[in-house]
Design a protein around this motif. Structure first.
Motif, PDB file in Angstrom:
ATOM      1  N   SER A 163      -6.480  24.466  -9.574  1.00  0.00           N
ATOM      2  CA  SER A 163      -6.764  23.580 -10.728  1.00  0.00           C
ATOM      3  C   SER A 163      -7.346  22.010  -9.728  1.00  0.00           C
ATOM      4  O   SER A 163      -7.914  21.536 -10.043  1.00  0.00           O
ATOM      5  N   LEU A 164      -5.675  21.532  -9.121  1.00  0.00           N
ATOM      6  CA  LEU A 164      -6.056  19.923  -8.518  1.00  0.00           C
ATOM      7  C   LEU A 164      -7.130  19.958  -7.924  1.00  0.00           C
ATOM      8  O   LEU A 164      -7.556  18.896  -7.713  1.00  0.00           O
ATOM      9  N   ARG A 165      -7.354  20.782  -6.478  1.00  0.00           N
ATOM     10  CA  ARG A 165      -8.211  20.493  -5.655  1.00  0.00           C
ATOM     11  C   ARG A 165     -10.150  20.629  -6.429  1.00  0.00           C
ATOM     12  O   ARG A 165     -10.492  20.489  -5.717  1.00  0.00           O
ATOM     13  N   GLY A 166     -10.110  20.692  -7.833  1.00  0.00           N
ATOM     14  CA  GLY A 166     -11.143  21.356  -8.352  1.00  0.00           C
ATOM     15  C   GLY A 166     -11.533  19.640  -8.442  1.00  0.00           C
ATOM     16  O   GLY A 166     -12.911  19.959  -8.785  1.00  0.00           O
ATOM     17  N   HIS A 167     -10.578  18.881  -8.967  1.00  0.00           N
ATOM     18  CA  HIS A 167     -11.289  17.630  -8.692  1.00  0.00           C
ATOM     19  C   HIS A 167     -11.574  16.082  -7.165  1.00  0.00           C
ATOM     20  O   HIS A 167     -11.732  15.799  -7.498  1.00  0.00           O
ATOM     21  N   GLU A 168     -11.372  17.467  -6.530  1.00  0.00           N
ATOM     22  CA  GLU A 168     -11.420  16.479  -5.148  1.00  0.00           C
ATOM     23  C   GLU A 168     -11.856  16.911  -4.254  1.00  0.00           C
ATOM     24  O   GLU A 168     -13.368  18.005  -4.566  1.00  0.00           O
ATOM     25  N   ASP A 169     -13.164  16.272  -3.469  1.00  0.00           N
ATOM     26  CA  ASP A 169     -14.595  16.292  -3.185  1.00  0.00           C
ATOM     27  C   ASP A 169     -13.556  16.638  -1.296  1.00  0.00           C
ATOM     28  O   ASP A 169     -13.567  15.760  -0.448  1.00  0.00           O
ATOM     29  N   ILE A 170     -13.964  17.930  -1.080  1.00  0.00           N
ATOM     30  CA  ILE A 170     -13.787  18.193  -0.438  1.00  0.00           C
ATOM     31  C   ILE A 170     -13.464  19.955   0.722  1.00  0.00           C
ATOM     32  O   ILE A 170     -14.537  19.828  -0.409  1.00  0.00           O
ATOM     33  N   GLN A 171     -14.415  19.672   1.993  1.00  0.00           N
ATOM     34  CA  GLN A 171     -14.194  20.734   2.851  1.00  0.00           C
ATOM     35  C   GLN A 171     -13.256  22.308   1.728  1.00  0.00           C
ATOM     36  O   GLN A 171     -11.951  21.720   2.835  1.00  0.00           O
ATOM     37  N   ILE A 172     -13.763  23.002   1.134  1.00  0.00           N
ATOM     38  CA  ILE A 172     -12.803  24.220   0.855  1.00  0.00           C
ATOM     39  C   ILE A 172     -12.906  25.177   2.551  1.00  0.00           C
ATOM     40  O   ILE A 172     -14.109  26.093   3.128  1.00  0.00           O
ATOM     41  N   ASN A 173     -11.708  26.327   2.388  1.00  0.00           N
ATOM     42  CA  ASN A 173     -11.439  26.782   3.671  1.00  0.00           C
ATOM     43  C   ASN A 173     -12.031  28.051   2.951  1.00  0.00           C
ATOM     44  O   ASN A 173     -10.484  29.043   2.788  1.00  0.00           O
ATOM     45  N   LYS A 212       0.840  -1.171  -0.068  1.00  0.00           N
ATOM     46  CA  LYS A 212       0.196   0.008  -0.109  1.00  0.00           C
ATOM     47  C   LYS A 212       1.184   1.284  -0.030  1.00  0.00           C
ATOM     48  O   LYS A 212       1.542   1.336   1.189  1.00  0.00           O
ATOM     49  N   TYR A 213       0.467   2.078  -1.240  1.00  0.00           N
ATOM     50  CA  TYR A 213       1.654   3.160  -1.147  1.00  0.00           C
ATOM     51  C   TYR A 213       0.619   4.208  -0.678  1.00  0.00           C
ATOM     52  O   TYR A 213      -0.517   4.444  -0.510  1.00  0.00           O
ATOM     53  N   PRO A 214       1.476   4.970   0.487  1.00  0.00           N
ATOM     54  CA  PRO A 214       1.014   6.172   0.903  1.00  0.00           C
ATOM     55  C   PRO A 214       0.305   7.152  -0.348  1.00  0.00           C
ATOM     56  O   PRO A 214       1.013   7.852  -1.194  1.00  0.00           O
ATOM     57  N   GLN A 215      -0.543   7.395   0.290  1.00  0.00           N
ATOM     58  CA  GLN A 215      -1.966   8.539  -0.335  1.00  0.00           C
ATOM     59  C   GLN A 215      -1.635  10.132  -0.188  1.00  0.00           C
ATOM     60  O   GLN A 215      -2.062  10.121   0.753  1.00  0.00           O
ATOM     61  N   PRO A 216      -2.082  10.818  -0.723  1.00  0.00           N
ATOM     62  CA  PRO A 216      -2.309  12.311  -0.557  1.00  0.00           C
ATOM     63  C   PRO A 216      -3.527  12.300  -0.049  1.00  0.00           C
ATOM     64  O   PRO A 216      -4.557  11.890  -0.554  1.00  0.00           O
ATOM     65  N   ASP A 217      -3.956  13.028   0.933  1.00  0.00           N
ATOM     66  CA  ASP A 217      -4.943  13.385   1.843  1.00  0.00           C
ATOM     67  C   ASP A 217      -5.099  14.769   1.466  1.00  0.00           C
ATOM     68  O   ASP A 217      -4.979  15.708   2.332  1.00  0.00           O
ATOM     69  N   PRO A 218      -6.283  15.507   0.742  1.00  0.00           N
ATOM     70  CA  PRO A 218      -6.984  17.052   0.001  1.00  0.00           C
ATOM     71  C   PRO A 218      -7.089  17.034   0.625  1.00  0.00           C
ATOM     72  O   PRO A 218      -7.206  18.223   0.921  1.00  0.00           O
ATOM     73  N   GLN A 219      -7.477  16.792   2.032  1.00  0.00           N
ATOM     74  CA  GLN A 219      -7.934  17.061   3.264  1.00  0.00           C
ATOM     75  C   GLN A 219      -7.344  18.123   3.766  1.00  0.00           C
ATOM     76  O   GLN A 219      -7.205  19.190   4.249  1.00  0.00           O
ATOM     77  N   TRP A 220      -6.337  16.865   4.287  1.00  0.00           N
ATOM     78  CA  TRP A 220      -5.141  17.232   4.978  1.00  0.00           C
ATOM     79  C   TRP A 220      -4.868  18.327   4.317  1.00  0.00           C
ATOM     80  O   TRP A 220      -3.874  19.310   4.439  1.00  0.00           O
ATOM     81  N   ILE A 221      -4.173  18.558   3.356  1.00  0.00           N
ATOM     82  CA  ILE A 221      -3.323  19.646   1.773  1.00  0.00           C
ATOM     83  C   ILE A 221      -4.869  20.587   2.294  1.00  0.00           C
ATOM     84  O   ILE A 221      -4.247  21.923   2.553  1.00  0.00           O
TER      85      ILE A 221
END
Length: 264
Positions: A237-247, A139-148
């Motif tokens: 641009s990258l964030r637009g493809h993620e389902d996260i809560q935007i600050n 299992k390769y560690p995946q980036p966490d879009p919300q963490w970012i």
């Protein structure tokens, strides 16, 4: 043993020497190879990434002697442990005459199952290493879009303070951090590729790597401002493809702060 198609003779000779030495140690129960060896992409510039599986009852003793063990393999010119990358079980070594880099990761046999990529068994006792690998998938560690997202705008503020204060080399290091920790991993993840920082990004995502070129700067205010703005643009641009809560509040405040404090 079946070697990768691109396996250079220099690496093959050293690997065979390593296996011959290590399998004489009764405490060692298996040797595996990961990285470019396991993906058949190894070339003359590649490291040898080795997993050395140890009898659990003997693990502490082997850890205490790991540098001595590595030193016993003919050709060692330098070696040190991997605390700087958070992995004390790792010994990084360089071998003559072909200046080949070898990573030896000493693990207790059960811990060999926990791995980030595929590992091929090179040698083992009684199928011990093969059986352990069957208990868990890599299992390769995946980036966490919300963490970012929770951190990115504070990081933007940080970049503004460094540029405004004239700490240009510090700002350069920070741009590298964003490429390695945020931009490339997100782009690779979204392309369904292993998110291994900027490793081979030029080959794996050539179009995206061209965009990254605009995030590289000289230690000058104008260049750093432009590069950081490109980092922000790429991130959005990258964030637009993620389902996260935007600050949104932090985003607006920190972009305004960046523009105000770095204004030429």
């Amino acid at each position: 043993m079946k070697y990768p198609k691109t396996f250079p003779d220099s690496h093959k000779q050293l690997l065979e020497k390593i296996i011959q030495v290590l399998k004489q140690d009764s405490r060692i129960v298996g040797i595996g190879a990961s990285g470019s060896y396991a993906t058949d992409t190894l070339d003359k510039y590649s490291d040898l990434d080795l997993v050395i599986a140890i009898d659990p009852a003997q693990f502490e003793a082997v850890m205490a002697e790991r540098l001595i063990i590595v030193d016993s393999i003919e050709g060692k010119t330098a070696a040190f442990t991997g605390e700087h990358v958070g992995e004390p079980r790792l010994v990084i070594a360089l071998y003559a005459p072909d200046a080949i880099h070898v990573d030896f990761k000493f693990v207790s046999l059960p811990d060999a199952a926990i791995r980030v990529d595929d590992t091929r068994v090179l040698w083992e006792k009684d199928q011990l290493l093969s059986d352990v690998f069957k208990t868990n998938e890599p299992k390769y560690p995946q980036p966490d879009p919300q963490w970012i997202e929770d951190r990115f705008w504070v990081w933007t503020h940080y970049a503004a303070t460094k540029i405004a204060r004239g700490e240009y080399f510090e700002a350069l290091e920070f741009l590298s951090f964003l490429r390695t920790t945020v931009l490339s991993p997100l782009a690779l993840k979204q392309a369904k590729l292993t998110p291994s920082g900027v490793r081979k990004i030029e080959i794996r995502l050539p179009e995206f790597s061209k965009k990254l070129e605009s995030t590289v700067a000289k230690p000058e205010k104008t260049a750093l401002i432009s590069a950081m703005k490109q980092c922000i643009e790429l991130y959005l641009s990258l964030r637009g493809h993620e389902d996260i809560q935007i600050n949104t509040q932090a985003q607006q405040m920190c972009i305004e702060y960046f523009d105000l404090e770095t204004h030429l």
